[in-house]
Design an enzyme around this catalytic site. Sequence first.
Site, PDB file in Angstrom:
ATOM      1  N   TYR A 126      -7.075  76.736 -30.706  1.00 32.46           N
ATOM      2  CA  TYR A 126      -7.276  77.984 -30.309  1.00 32.46           C
ATOM      3  C   TYR A 126      -8.151  77.679 -28.799  1.00 32.46           C
ATOM      4  CZ  TYR A 126      -6.590  80.053 -34.767  1.00 32.46           C
ATOM      5  OH  TYR A 126      -6.160  80.429 -36.033  1.00 32.46           O
ATOM      6  N   GLU A 169      -4.970  89.433 -32.721  1.00 30.98           N
ATOM      7  CA  GLU A 169      -4.043  89.674 -33.325  1.00 30.98           C
ATOM      8  C   GLU A 169      -3.054  90.422 -32.812  1.00 30.98           C
ATOM      9  OE1 GLU A 169      -3.866  87.696 -35.764  1.00 30.98           O
ATOM     10  OE2 GLU A 169      -5.927  87.596 -36.080  1.00 30.98           O
TER      11      GLU A 169
END
Length: 629
Positions: A410, A325
Amino acid sequence: MTRLALLLASALALSACQTMVPGTASTPSIAPVLATADAADPHSYARPLEARVTHVDLDLRFDFAARAVSGTATLDIDRQPTARAIVLDSDGYQVSAVIDAATGAPLAFAYGAKDAALGRPLTVQLGNATRKIRVAYTARDAAALQWLTPEQTAGKRQPFLFSQGQAILNRTWIPTQDSPGIRQTWAARITVPMGLTAVMSGLKSDEIIASTGGTQTFRFHMDKPVAPYLIAIAIGDLKFQPLGARTGVWAEPATLPAATRELEDTEKMVEAAERLFGPYRWGRYDMIVLPPSFPFGGMENPTLTFLTPTFIAGDKSLVSLIAHELAHSWSGNLATNATWADFWLNEGTTTYATSRIVEAIYGKRVADQQIALGIDSLNGELKNLPSGDTRLAIDLRGRSPDDGMTDIAYEKGAAFLRMIESNVGRARFDPFLRKWFDEHAFQPVTSAQFLAAVRGDLVRGDAALEQRMKLDRWVYEPGLPSNAVPADRQAFAEVDAAVAAHAAGTLPTAAWARWTTDERLRFLNRLPRQQSRASLDALERAFGLNAIGNNELKFAWASLAVANRHDPAVPAIEAFLQANGRRKFVRPLFLALDKDQSWGRPIARRVYPLARPIYHPLVTGDLDKVFAR
């Protein structure tokens, strides 16, 4: 025609055209990247080349009893002289009035036809000099907002609310142009019941405490243009604990001590990321640990990462989530995919960057193991997804943007960057990536732009290097190209040997005690999916899997147990499904249970109504369709 030539041709063609599809318009002078065909957003009704939102100013009151938010959104508009209207995205909020914010003159507005995935366009007629409009509205039970009762929180004392805007849910509670390519600054004045604290994905301004009517008001601002999905809010019984000079964590008081211990390396992570990718540009990097209902592992909202409590393992074994993050502060928040078709530019780049941060803090072995786990996950997706959905630049026209949120974005995205790095070396790739973030800071980006940058800065006309890297093959074609960098065979050598030995009835009992979470995950996930009752009983006795506390390991064990109809694990699986709402865990478990009509489906149909109240609409929207059949 090369992709770069196509990009330039598209820009020229669209500059001479009128409205094409939602997200395009006639003149490229307001936001040039939006004039290219691959930057036209099919998931927004906005016509940003005619009139676009540049700033949002919210003045909102949150009513927990009614599950409603009401107030005004004042929008600054950049418009072409010929523009007579601005088109906003909407999906459920009800507008009572729109005025010219400068003159107070009422402005006509109308909703268009509703699309099940996109909502409805809201078209506001503009006066000749209108540059700012104010929209008065109410949003009830907005899909982006989850309202929790006190009983659904850790502290059990106060209600809680949090938002999740990605991909296109913020149009359910904020009147704006909800496209990642239309970046906006924003400010907010938030009024909540007394005793609750509001936090947002912006810097807190002066705080106003007002006892009149039993409410208190908080102010926030974000002076850097962000994609609209990154506007986020949480309201609840929250306390703050500093972690460093510019880092800290918000959480319910009952959760805060454990969260603080787990997150104590955050400041080191920020420093490591800056050494790799350049200055951190958002001021503070704070986090909030939400109730278990939060549907994702984390959400990279600027200045305030939203986190699931499922990462709290007590041993920092899952804190690569924080590195991920944090990395979004560069990849995704600075340089943002212009449309959801290029979601890999957000997540693939971030997944690559995560491994670099983990390597810097915890060492190469840990990073190599996590890369290997990611490759395992990617191989599973490649087997299960339709071929077209294994491209990085995915065609999502006529589909939900959530369809592109798979491990292709991803893990294939990260593998693409590792391939480039392996061909040019870190000495060249690291400055390239840093330059990419610098030159595209606070801008929307596309696959074509990234490939043009690679060719311009790294390939530089080297035909042999171009041929080796197969750049277009990676981005625009399905599957995994043959030049992908394989996982380090030594990363899990001991674990893989234990998997092989398990087939002969040998359990790695002593090794399990010293293995890391990643090593334990590799072992459980590499075991053959078909196991005997005796084998599963032996695994559970040896490792206490039904009572294990780590949520990633709980999920790995539950998946193996469901695949083999292992009755002794059912109580633990039911408790797991009712204790957290993380989509990564609950969705595949419910789908696997429901697929087994005679054994698993009765379990799923019994548990889902009990668990559903804590799940976010992003989770229930999918599963409700399954259980309605």
